[in-house]
Design a protein around this motif. Structure first.
Motif, PDB file in Angstrom:
ATOM      1  N   GLY A 247     -56.289 -12.577   9.455  1.00 52.45           N
ATOM      2  CA  GLY A 247     -55.117 -13.315   9.885  1.00 52.45           C
ATOM      3  C   GLY A 247     -54.409 -12.710  11.083  1.00 52.45           C
ATOM      4  O   GLY A 247     -53.509 -13.333  11.649  1.00 52.45           O
ATOM      5  N   GLU A 248     -54.821 -11.508  11.480  1.00 52.73           N
ATOM      6  CA  GLU A 248     -54.236 -10.854  12.644  1.00 52.73           C
ATOM      7  C   GLU A 248     -55.285 -10.584  13.721  1.00 52.73           C
ATOM      8  O   GLU A 248     -54.941 -10.383  14.887  1.00 52.73           O
ATOM      9  CB  GLU A 248     -53.578  -9.535  12.247  1.00 52.73           C
ATOM     10  CG  GLU A 248     -52.429  -9.704  11.267  1.00 52.73           C
ATOM     11  CD  GLU A 248     -51.811  -8.376  10.877  1.00 52.73           C
ATOM     12  OE1 GLU A 248     -51.838  -7.433  11.697  1.00 52.73           O
ATOM     13  OE2 GLU A 248     -51.308  -8.281   9.752  1.00 52.73           O
ATOM     14  N   GLU A 249     -56.554 -10.558  13.320  1.00 54.86           N
ATOM     15  CA  GLU A 249     -57.638 -10.325  14.265  1.00 54.86           C
ATOM     16  C   GLU A 249     -58.889 -11.032  13.792  1.00 54.86           C
ATOM     17  O   GLU A 249     -59.036 -11.360  12.605  1.00 54.86           O
ATOM     18  CB  GLU A 249     -57.907  -8.826  14.429  1.00 54.86           C
ATOM     19  CG  GLU A 249     -58.334  -8.133  13.143  1.00 54.86           C
ATOM     20  CD  GLU A 249     -58.596  -6.646  13.342  1.00 54.86           C
ATOM     21  OE1 GLU A 249     -58.112  -6.081  14.330  1.00 54.86           O
ATOM     22  OE2 GLU A 249     -59.313  -6.068  12.503  1.00 54.86           O
ATOM     23  N   LEU A 250     -59.781 -11.269  14.738  1.00 52.21           N
ATOM     24  CA  LEU A 250     -61.049 -11.930  14.469  1.00 52.21           C
ATOM     25  C   LEU A 250     -62.151 -10.996  14.949  1.00 52.21           C
ATOM     26  O   LEU A 250     -62.169 -10.601  16.117  1.00 52.21           O
ATOM     27  CB  LEU A 250     -61.105 -13.265  15.224  1.00 52.21           C
ATOM     28  CG  LEU A 250     -62.234 -14.237  14.899  1.00 52.21           C
ATOM     29  CD1 LEU A 250     -62.140 -14.741  13.460  1.00 52.21           C
ATOM     30  CD2 LEU A 250     -62.195 -15.422  15.873  1.00 52.21           C
ATOM     31  N   VAL A 251     -63.086 -10.632  14.061  1.00 52.19           N
ATOM     32  CA  VAL A 251     -64.117  -9.650  14.398  1.00 52.19           C
ATOM     33  C   VAL A 251     -65.497 -10.252  14.153  1.00 52.19           C
ATOM     34  O   VAL A 251     -65.808 -10.690  13.035  1.00 52.19           O
ATOM     35  CB  VAL A 251     -63.958  -8.363  13.559  1.00 52.19           C
ATOM     36  CG1 VAL A 251     -65.064  -7.372  13.902  1.00 52.19           C
ATOM     37  CG2 VAL A 251     -62.585  -7.737  13.787  1.00 52.19           C
ATOM     38  N   TYR A 252     -66.315 -10.274  15.218  1.00 55.29           N
ATOM     39  CA  TYR A 252     -67.672 -10.805  15.114  1.00 55.29           C
ATOM     40  C   TYR A 252     -68.652  -9.671  14.824  1.00 55.29           C
ATOM     41  O   TYR A 252     -68.495  -8.549  15.303  1.00 55.29           O
ATOM     42  CB  TYR A 252     -68.064 -11.523  16.411  1.00 55.29           C
ATOM     43  CG  TYR A 252     -67.444 -12.898  16.512  1.00 55.29           C
ATOM     44  CD1 TYR A 252     -68.149 -14.032  16.150  1.00 55.29           C
ATOM     45  CD2 TYR A 252     -66.132 -13.045  16.945  1.00 55.29           C
ATOM     46  CE1 TYR A 252     -67.569 -15.290  16.223  1.00 55.29           C
ATOM     47  CE2 TYR A 252     -65.539 -14.294  17.023  1.00 55.29           C
ATOM     48  CZ  TYR A 252     -66.265 -15.412  16.648  1.00 55.29           C
ATOM     49  OH  TYR A 252     -65.684 -16.656  16.701  1.00 55.29           O
ATOM     50  N   GLU A 253     -69.661  -9.984  14.061  1.00 57.90           N
ATOM     51  CA  GLU A 253     -70.685  -9.002  13.694  1.00 57.90           C
ATOM     52  C   GLU A 253     -71.456  -8.571  14.941  1.00 57.90           C
ATOM     53  O   GLU A 253     -71.827  -9.389  15.782  1.00 57.90           O
ATOM     54  CB  GLU A 253     -71.644  -9.603  12.674  1.00 57.90           C
ATOM     55  CG  GLU A 253     -72.732  -8.660  12.208  1.00 57.90           C
ATOM     56  CD  GLU A 253     -73.685  -9.326  11.225  1.00 57.90           C
ATOM     57  OE1 GLU A 253     -74.672  -8.680  10.833  1.00 57.90           O
ATOM     58  OE2 GLU A 253     -73.440 -10.488  10.862  1.00 57.90           O
ATOM     59  N   ALA A 254     -71.673  -7.268  15.050  1.00 57.05           N
ATOM     60  CA  ALA A 254     -72.431  -6.748  16.180  1.00 57.05           C
ATOM     61  C   ALA A 254     -73.865  -7.248  16.124  1.00 57.05           C
ATOM     62  O   ALA A 254     -74.459  -7.364  15.050  1.00 57.05           O
ATOM     63  CB  ALA A 254     -72.406  -5.223  16.167  1.00 57.05           C
TER      64      ALA A 254
ATOM     65  N   GLU B  88     -63.768 -15.564   6.246  1.00 60.04           N
ATOM     66  CA  GLU B  88     -65.002 -14.799   6.434  1.00 60.04           C
ATOM     67  C   GLU B  88     -66.221 -15.705   6.295  1.00 60.04           C
ATOM     68  O   GLU B  88     -66.292 -16.565   5.427  1.00 60.04           O
ATOM     69  CB  GLU B  88     -65.074 -13.675   5.393  1.00 60.04           C
ATOM     70  CG  GLU B  88     -66.259 -12.730   5.597  1.00 60.04           C
ATOM     71  CD  GLU B  88     -66.192 -11.503   4.703  1.00 60.04           C
ATOM     72  OE1 GLU B  88     -67.125 -10.681   4.769  1.00 60.04           O
ATOM     73  OE2 GLU B  88     -65.202 -11.358   3.956  1.00 60.04           O
ATOM     74  N   THR B  89     -67.170 -15.509   7.231  1.00 65.47           N
ATOM     75  CA  THR B  89     -68.472 -16.160   7.147  1.00 65.47           C
ATOM     76  C   THR B  89     -69.533 -15.093   7.334  1.00 65.47           C
ATOM     77  O   THR B  89     -69.233 -13.893   7.329  1.00 65.47           O
ATOM     78  CB  THR B  89     -68.628 -17.243   8.248  1.00 65.47           C
ATOM     79  OG1 THR B  89     -68.640 -16.603   9.526  1.00 65.47           O
ATOM     80  CG2 THR B  89     -67.494 -18.258   8.191  1.00 65.47           C
ATOM     81  N   GLN B  90     -70.760 -15.500   7.544  1.00 62.31           N
ATOM     82  CA  GLN B  90     -71.857 -14.556   7.674  1.00 62.31           C
ATOM     83  C   GLN B  90     -71.711 -13.658   8.902  1.00 62.31           C
ATOM     84  O   GLN B  90     -72.107 -12.490   8.886  1.00 62.31           O
ATOM     85  CB  GLN B  90     -73.193 -15.311   7.754  1.00 62.31           C
ATOM     86  CG  GLN B  90     -74.405 -14.402   7.786  1.00 62.31           C
ATOM     87  CD  GLN B  90     -75.706 -15.191   7.784  1.00 62.31           C
ATOM     88  OE1 GLN B  90     -75.696 -16.421   7.728  1.00 62.31           O
ATOM     89  NE2 GLN B  90     -76.825 -14.488   7.848  1.00 62.31           N
ATOM     90  N   ASN B  91     -71.116 -14.189   9.982  1.00 61.24           N
ATOM     91  CA  ASN B  91     -71.077 -13.408  11.234  1.00 61.24           C
ATOM     92  C   ASN B  91     -69.677 -13.120  11.769  1.00 61.24           C
ATOM     93  O   ASN B  91     -69.524 -12.510  12.828  1.00 61.24           O
ATOM     94  CB  ASN B  91     -71.891 -14.109  12.322  1.00 61.24           C
ATOM     95  CG  ASN B  91     -71.357 -15.493  12.627  1.00 61.24           C
ATOM     96  OD1 ASN B  91     -70.387 -15.938  12.024  1.00 61.24           O
ATOM     97  ND2 ASN B  91     -71.987 -16.172  13.562  1.00 61.24           N
ATOM     98  N   VAL B  92     -68.636 -13.527  11.057  1.00 63.62           N
ATOM     99  CA  VAL B  92     -67.285 -13.294  11.545  1.00 63.62           C
ATOM    100  C   VAL B  92     -66.311 -13.201  10.377  1.00 63.62           C
ATOM    101  O   VAL B  92     -66.506 -13.831   9.338  1.00 63.62           O
ATOM    102  CB  VAL B  92     -66.852 -14.419  12.512  1.00 63.62           C
ATOM    103  CG1 VAL B  92     -66.776 -15.764  11.790  1.00 63.62           C
ATOM    104  CG2 VAL B  92     -65.522 -14.084  13.171  1.00 63.62           C
ATOM    105  N   LYS B  93     -65.290 -12.391  10.556  1.00 64.38           N
ATOM    106  CA  LYS B  93     -64.256 -12.288   9.524  1.00 64.38           C
ATOM    107  C   LYS B  93     -62.894 -12.096  10.170  1.00 64.38           C
ATOM    108  O   LYS B  93     -62.783 -11.572  11.289  1.00 64.38           O
ATOM    109  CB  LYS B  93     -64.554 -11.145   8.556  1.00 64.38           C
ATOM    110  CG  LYS B  93     -64.660  -9.770   9.200  1.00 64.38           C
ATOM    111  CD  LYS B  93     -65.010  -8.715   8.157  1.00 64.38           C
ATOM    112  CE  LYS B  93     -65.171  -7.335   8.783  1.00 64.38           C
ATOM    113  NZ  LYS B  93     -65.529  -6.292   7.778  1.00 64.38           N
ATOM    114  N   SER B  94     -61.857 -12.509   9.462  1.00 63.86           N
ATOM    115  CA  SER B  94     -60.496 -12.395   9.965  1.00 63.86           C
ATOM    116  C   SER B  94     -59.540 -12.083   8.822  1.00 63.86           C
ATOM    117  O   SER B  94     -59.692 -12.597   7.716  1.00 63.86           O
ATOM    118  CB  SER B  94     -60.054 -13.705  10.644  1.00 63.86           C
ATOM    119  OG  SER B  94     -58.688 -13.646  10.997  1.00 63.86           O
TER     120      SER B  94
END
Length: 384
Positions: free
Chosen positions: A154-161, A146-152
Motif C-alpha cells: 500500500g506504500e510501495e510496489l515491488v516487482y520480482e527480479a 500480491e501476485t506471482q511477480n509483484v507485491k504491494s
C-alpha cells in the motif's frame, strides 16, 4: 553572500522552529562586523517586496534582530523547548523585511476571520495499477496486494527480479493528493509525485535497452547501472524528449498543464535528446525544455529544492506564490483562486512538511502579511 545554513536558520527562527544551537549560530553571524554588509545585502536582495526598505535604518534593523534572537532564546529556556526537528517544517513567507519593519502592524492589526468550510485532506500513498490485460487495482496505504511477480503493502510496489523474452507493460497512475514508490524488475527505484503516470515493462529483456515512459507528472529515478544488465542502457521517454541513462539518479518533471520539461541530474550521467538535439548533463545541472518555443536551456540548480518532495518535504526558494500554490494544489487535491492577482508574483522561500494541514500553511502566510485573508470553501482556497 549569506550561507544557505544561515538562511535556513532565519527561516526556522521566524516560525519558532529554531533550536538554542541554531539561535547561537544566527546571533554569532549577525553580530560579526564583517557580516554587516552581507546582512544588508541579504535583506535587500532576498526579502524586499516594496516595503520601503530604502528608508529603513539597517544598523537598527541589525540590532533589532539580535535583540529578537535573545528574546527567543529566553522564551525557549523558560518553556524548556529544544527543537531539533528537520528545518523543512513549515511553508513560510519568510520575508525578513516584512517581519522586522512591520512588526507593529502585525501586532496591532485587526485579524480578518477567514471563512472556512474545509474538506481538504493531506496527501497520502495511493495509486492505481493498470495490468497488462487492462484491469485495474487500487493501491492504498494499509492495503496488501500480491501476485506471482509483484507485491504491494500500500506504500510501495515491488516487482520480482528477473528478465523476460517479451515486453509486457503495466501503468502506475498517481492521482492528485497521492504519491507512490515502485521498484522495477531490474532494481531501478522510482518515486512518483502527485498527478503522475509511469509506463514500464513488468520485466525487461536481457541485454536489450530498458525503456520506460513518464507519460506525465514528476518522478525521481535511481537507476540500476548498465553493467548489471549486460550493458543494457536505461532510457526514459516523455513526449518529444528522451533521456539516456548510464546508472544515475535524476528527477524528471513534465506535468500536463505546464509547457516546460525539467530534468535535474543528481549524480551520474544522462543525455537529454530533444528533437535530435543532444545535451549531456553534469551533476547539479538542470535542462529546461520549453515546448512552446522548442528551446533547451541548461542551468545549475540547488538540487535539494528539486528533489525534496520525495523525502516528505516541499522546498521553495524565491518562487512565486502562484507556482507554490500549483505544487500544493496537486498534493492537497485542491484548487486555488487569487482574488488579488498581484499576489501571484510575490516571491519568497520556505519549506513545507508534506504532512502539514493546509490551514496551518495559510495561517503562516497570513501571519507575515503576504496575504490579507483567505477563504476555504470545500476544496477551493481563495487568497485575498
Amino acid at each position: 553572500m549569506a550561507s544557505k545554513q544561515i538562511e535556513k536558520i532565519i527561516a526556522k527562527y521566524l516560525i519558532d522552529q529554531a533550536s538554542f544551537e541554531e539561535l547561537d549560530d544566527l546571533e554569532l553571524w549577525a553580530t560579526k562586523p564583517e557580516n554587516e554588509q552581507e546582512f544588508i545585502n541579504y535583506v535587500k536582495v532576498n526579502y524586499t517586496i516594496d516595503y520601503n526598505l530604502k528608508k529603513t535604518d539597517t544598523f537598527k534593523t541589525k540590532r533589532l534582530i539580535t535583540n529578537l534572537i535573545q528574546e527567543e532564546k529566553r522564551r525557549l529556556k523558560q518553556r524548556r523547548i529544544l527543537n531539533y526537528t528537520k528545518y523543512a517544517a513549515v511553508l513560510v513567507g519568510i520575508l525578513v523585511s516584512v517581519y522586522l519593519f512591520n512588526q507593529n502592524k502585525l501586532n496591532n492589526s485587526i485579524e480578518n476571520t477567514p471563512i472556512i468550510v474545509n474538506t481538504i485532506q493531506t496527501g497520502t500513498d495511493k495509486a492505481t495499477l493498470t495490468l497488462e490485460d487492462g484491469s485495474q487495482v487500487a493501491l492504498e496505504k494499509g492495503d496488501l496486494y500480491e501476485t506471482q511477480n509483484v507485491k504491494s503493502n500500500g506504500e510501495e510496489l515491488v516487482y520480482e527480479a528477473g528478465s523476460s523474452k517479451e515486453i509486457v507493460y503495466n501503468y502506475l497512475t498517481i492521482p492528485r493528493g497521492g504519491q507512490f514508490f515502485v521498484k522495477l524488475s531490474d532494481g531501478t527505484k522510482v518515486w512518483l509525485n502527485s498527478e503522475s503516470q509511469l509506463k514500464y515493462p513488468v520485466a525487461f529483456i536481457d541485454g536489450v535497452d530498458r525503456e520506460v515512459e513518464l507519460v506525465y507528472g514528476e518522478a525521481y529515478f535511481d537507476v540500476s547501472p548498465s553493467k548489471k544488465h549486460k550493458g543494457a542502457k536505461f532510457k526514459v521517454f516523455n513526449q518529444s524528449q528522451e533521456i539516456e541513462v548510464l546508472g544515475t539518479q535524476f528527477n524528471l518533471k513534465a506535468y500536463k498543464d505546464e509547457s516546460n520539461i525539467y530534468t535535474t541530474l543528481v549524480e551520474g550521467k544522462v543525455a537529454v535528446n530533444f528533437e535530435n538535439r543532444i545535451q549531456k548533463l553534469l551533476p547539479y545541472e538542470q535542462s529546461n525544455v520549453n515546448l512552446k518555443t522548442n528551446d533547451l536551456v541548461i542551468t545549475e540548480v540547488d538540487v535539494y529544492n528539486e528533489i525534496s518532495w520525495k523525502d516528505g518535504v516541499f522546498s521553495f526558494e524565491r518562487k512565486p506564490l502562484k507556482e507554490i500554490m500549483k505544487v500544493l494544489s496537486r498534493w492537497y487535491d485542491m484548487d486555488v483562486v487569487f482574488e488579488n492577482k498581484s499576489l501571484e508574483e510575490v516571491k519568497f522561500f520556505g519549506v513545507l512538511d508534506k504532512q502539514q494541514n493546509i490551514e496551518e500553511i495559510l495561517k503562516t502566510i497570513k501571519k507575515f502579511k503576504i496575504i490579507e485573508s483567505y477563504e476555504i470553501k470545500n476544496k477551493v482556497i481563495i487568497l485575498k
